[in-house]
Design a protein around this motif. Structure first.
Motif, PDB file in Angstrom:
ATOM      1  N   TRP A 173       1.640   6.427  -4.592  1.00 22.33           N
ATOM      2  CA  TRP A 173       0.541   5.619  -5.126  1.00 22.33           C
ATOM      3  C   TRP A 173      -0.128   4.817  -4.017  1.00 22.33           C
ATOM      4  N   PHE A 174       0.655   4.218  -3.142  1.00 21.63           N
ATOM      5  CA  PHE A 174       0.126   3.448  -2.020  1.00 21.63           C
ATOM      6  C   PHE A 174      -0.771   4.313  -1.139  1.00 21.63           C
ATOM      7  N   LEU A 175      -0.379   5.565  -0.926  1.00 18.59           N
ATOM      8  CA  LEU A 175      -1.139   6.451  -0.040  1.00 18.59           C
ATOM      9  C   LEU A 175      -2.506   6.810  -0.602  1.00 18.59           C
ATOM     10  N   VAL A 176      -2.676   6.768  -1.922  1.00 19.03           N
ATOM     11  CA  VAL A 176      -3.979   7.089  -2.521  1.00 19.03           C
ATOM     12  C   VAL A 176      -5.065   6.173  -1.960  1.00 19.03           C
ATOM     13  N   PHE A 177      -4.692   4.938  -1.623  1.00 22.05           N
ATOM     14  CA  PHE A 177      -5.671   3.938  -1.186  1.00 22.05           C
ATOM     15  C   PHE A 177      -5.846   3.913   0.331  1.00 22.05           C
ATOM     16  N   ALA A 178      -5.218   4.858   1.015  1.00 23.65           N
ATOM     17  CA  ALA A 178      -5.319   4.894   2.473  1.00 23.65           C
ATOM     18  C   ALA A 178      -6.543   5.677   2.943  1.00 23.65           C
ATOM     19  N   ASP A 179      -7.281   6.263   2.026  1.00 20.87           N
ATOM     20  CA  ASP A 179      -8.400   7.136   2.392  1.00 20.87           C
ATOM     21  C   ASP A 179      -9.571   6.864   1.460  1.00 20.87           C
ATOM     22  N   ASN A 234     -11.339   9.291  -1.060  1.00 23.83           N
ATOM     23  CA  ASN A 234     -10.823   9.553  -2.405  1.00 23.83           C
ATOM     24  C   ASN A 234     -11.686   8.926  -3.488  1.00 23.83           C
ATOM     25  N   PHE A 235     -12.607   8.031  -3.096  1.00 23.09           N
ATOM     26  CA  PHE A 235     -13.343   7.235  -4.089  1.00 23.09           C
ATOM     27  C   PHE A 235     -14.855   7.325  -3.909  1.00 23.09           C
ATOM     28  N   PRO A 236     -15.439   8.530  -3.957  1.00 27.10           N
ATOM     29  CA  PRO A 236     -16.893   8.628  -3.805  1.00 27.10           C
ATOM     30  C   PRO A 236     -17.621   7.861  -4.912  1.00 27.10           C
ATOM     31  N   GLU A 237     -18.696   7.190  -4.516  1.00 31.38           N
ATOM     32  CA  GLU A 237     -19.571   6.403  -5.381  1.00 31.38           C
ATOM     33  C   GLU A 237     -18.996   5.053  -5.779  1.00 31.38           C
ATOM     34  N   VAL A 238     -17.678   4.898  -5.762  1.00 34.91           N
ATOM     35  CA  VAL A 238     -17.111   3.609  -6.143  1.00 34.91           C
ATOM     36  C   VAL A 238     -16.422   2.910  -4.978  1.00 34.91           C
ATOM     37  N   GLY A 239     -16.194   3.620  -3.879  1.00 35.83           N
ATOM     38  CA  GLY A 239     -15.480   3.035  -2.753  1.00 35.83           C
ATOM     39  C   GLY A 239     -16.233   3.211  -1.460  1.00 35.83           C
ATOM     40  N   ARG A 240     -15.515   2.995  -0.369  1.00 27.97           N
ATOM     41  CA  ARG A 240     -16.125   3.118   0.957  1.00 27.97           C
ATOM     42  C   ARG A 240     -15.105   3.753   1.913  1.00 27.97           C
ATOM     43  N   THR A 241     -15.610   4.378   2.949  1.00 26.83           N
ATOM     44  CA  THR A 241     -14.755   4.884   4.012  1.00 26.83           C
ATOM     45  C   THR A 241     -14.602   3.792   5.065  1.00 26.83           C
ATOM     46  N   LYS A 277      -2.498  10.126 -11.426  1.00 27.83           N
ATOM     47  CA  LYS A 277      -2.412   8.839 -12.098  1.00 27.83           C
ATOM     48  C   LYS A 277      -3.742   8.099 -12.039  1.00 27.83           C
ATOM     49  N   MET A 278      -4.333   8.038 -10.840  1.00 22.82           N
ATOM     50  CA  MET A 278      -5.595   7.329 -10.707  1.00 22.82           C
ATOM     51  C   MET A 278      -6.707   8.017 -11.501  1.00 22.82           C
ATOM     52  N   ALA A 279      -6.729   9.349 -11.493  1.00 22.39           N
ATOM     53  CA  ALA A 279      -7.735  10.077 -12.269  1.00 22.39           C
ATOM     54  C   ALA A 279      -7.570   9.799 -13.763  1.00 22.39           C
ATOM     55  N   ALA A 280      -6.316   9.748 -14.229  1.00 17.29           N
ATOM     56  CA  ALA A 280      -6.061   9.483 -15.643  1.00 17.29           C
ATOM     57  C   ALA A 280      -6.491   8.073 -16.025  1.00 17.29           C
ATOM     58  N   ILE A 281      -6.199   7.096 -15.151  1.00 18.41           N
ATOM     59  CA  ILE A 281      -6.596   5.716 -15.425  1.00 18.41           C
ATOM     60  C   ILE A 281      -8.113   5.597 -15.489  1.00 18.41           C
ATOM     61  N   THR A 318     -15.403  10.336  -8.455  1.00 14.66           N
ATOM     62  CA  THR A 318     -14.069   9.995  -7.951  1.00 14.66           C
ATOM     63  C   THR A 318     -12.986  10.737  -8.720  1.00 14.66           C
ATOM     64  N   ILE A 319     -13.122  10.803 -10.036  1.00 16.66           N
ATOM     65  CA  ILE A 319     -12.146  11.542 -10.846  1.00 16.66           C
ATOM     66  C   ILE A 319     -12.069  12.993 -10.376  1.00 16.66           C
ATOM     67  N   ASP A 320     -13.241  13.605 -10.170  1.00 15.40           N
ATOM     68  CA  ASP A 320     -13.271  14.998  -9.702  1.00 15.40           C
ATOM     69  C   ASP A 320     -12.593  15.135  -8.344  1.00 15.40           C
ATOM     70  N   ARG A 321     -12.892  14.219  -7.413  1.00 14.70           N
ATOM     71  CA  ARG A 321     -12.321  14.295  -6.069  1.00 14.70           C
ATOM     72  C   ARG A 321     -10.793  14.159  -6.111  1.00 14.70           C
ATOM     73  N   LEU A 322     -10.307  13.224  -6.894  1.00 12.65           N
ATOM     74  CA  LEU A 322      -8.861  13.015  -6.983  1.00 12.65           C
ATOM     75  C   LEU A 322      -8.152  14.249  -7.531  1.00 12.65           C
ATOM     76  N   ILE A 323      -8.729  14.841  -8.559  1.00 12.52           N
ATOM     77  CA  ILE A 323      -8.106  16.028  -9.159  1.00 12.52           C
ATOM     78  C   ILE A 323      -8.197  17.217  -8.203  1.00 12.52           C
ATOM     79  N   GLU A 324      -9.346  17.375  -7.565  1.00 13.41           N
ATOM     80  CA  GLU A 324      -9.514  18.497  -6.629  1.00 13.41           C
ATOM     81  C   GLU A 324      -8.563  18.394  -5.445  1.00 13.41           C
ATOM     82  N   THR A 325      -8.445  17.195  -4.863  1.00  9.19           N
ATOM     83  CA  THR A 325      -7.577  17.047  -3.687  1.00  9.19           C
ATOM     84  C   THR A 325      -6.099  17.114  -4.069  1.00  9.19           C
TER      85      THR A 325
END
Length: 316
Positions: free
Chosen positions: A224-230, A233-240, A274-278, A302-309
């Protein structure tokens, strides 16, 4: 009697401090959070929402219990000052100065070098939590295995309309095809990430938001911690954020020369599911009018990216 009056009376009785300010803080879906300013310092009060039963995420005293248990350990937690079990229950803890920001998601943006240092330090602190002897934790329930975790999140995903989590069934199938054997259970926070760690500069000084602590497989928490390292993983809602440590580097900081952690790829993929489901659940609630928030319409990419990756991690 209002919560403010109850807090005023208990703090006065416990320490003689006079309450001079009491304001609700933003957030707090699982519980209400307030800043209590007194003549003896500032505290944070967490209370069960009016009309809610003190169970699960709403059990404020369960949160206080784990923080009290961790006080003598090397896990940084706020000091509990007062607990009140009369309904609605609440507790007060010391106010810890610092920032609790998720670099790839939250505003204001964190300077890349500070974000990277905080992430490395968080990876180094996490083993302290996982090293806590379960026998010292009062009221701990039976540990969840990786199979238990997958079943739990399969139910969450199943409650989301399939069109909101396209490909989620395939990722779920791949996870179900190769469930790892559990490691010895440890204490887990349940939502370990920088957004739940108060940092003074780059040093973690308090791990907060203990709504879902439990015993479980430590790799679930690490994944779970690693999901937030990139941030990708969060297009449109996050930043690189440039320069953040890679997942492999963070795992090395976590292990610090210890034994290898088998099948971490599975847990990385589980974290993405987990993140995609939430997010799918949140988007469904918005579209059903149960919690109107136009920003939820940014979630599909973001949901699509998480599931695809996540799928690519296992299918490859």
């Amino acid at each position: 009697m209002t919560l403010e009056h109850r807090v005023r009376e208990r703090l006065s009785a416990e320490s003689g401090a006079e309450l001079t300010g009491f304001e609700r803080l933003p957030g707090g879906h699982s519980g209400l959070t307030y800043r209590a300013v007194t003549t003896d310092g500032t505290y944070v009060v967490k209370a069960v929402p009016e009309g809610r039963e003190a169970i699960g995420r709403h059990d404020m005293l369960r949160q206080a219990r784990i923080m009290r248990a961790l006080a003598p350990t090397e896990v940084p937690v706020p000091r509990i000052v007062v607990e009140d079990d009369s309904e609605p229950a609440w507790f007060a803890m010391e106010f810890v100065s610092g920032e609790s920001l998720e670099p790839v998601l939250d505003d204001p943006a964190v300077a890349p070098e500070i974000a990277a240092a905080r992430m490395r330090r968080a990876a180094e602190v996490l083993p302290r939590l996982h090293a806590v002897a379960l026998g010292t934790v009062p009221g701990i329930e039976a540990a969840l295995t990786p199979a238990d975790e997958l079943a739990r999140w399969a139910r969450t995903l199943g409650a989301v309309p399939p069109e909101l989590v396209t490909g989620g069934d395939r990722l779920l199938e791949l996870l179900g095809n190769r469930i790892p054997e559990p490691l010895a259970p440890t204490l887990v926070h349940g939502d370990y990430r920088l957004g739940n760690i108060i940092a003074a500069g780059t040093e973690p000084v308090a791990l907060i938001d203990w709504e879902i602590w439990s015993a479980g497989d430590p790799r679930v928490e690490l994944g779970w911690f690693l999901v937030f390292a990139d941030g990708t993983n969060f297009p449109e809602v996050g930043r690189t954020v440039p320069g953040l440590p890679s997942a492999a580097e963070l795992v090395d900081h976590y292990r610090t020369g210890g034994p290898a952690l088998p099948e971490l790829t599975w847990f990385d993929a589980l974290g993405r599911l987990k993140m995609a489901a939430i997010m799918g659940h949140n988007l469904r609630r918005h579209r059903e009018g149960r919690h109107h928030d136009p920003d939820q319409e940014k979630l599909p990419a973001t949901i699509d990216r998480l599931i695809e990756t996540g799928t690519a991690l296992l299918a490859g």
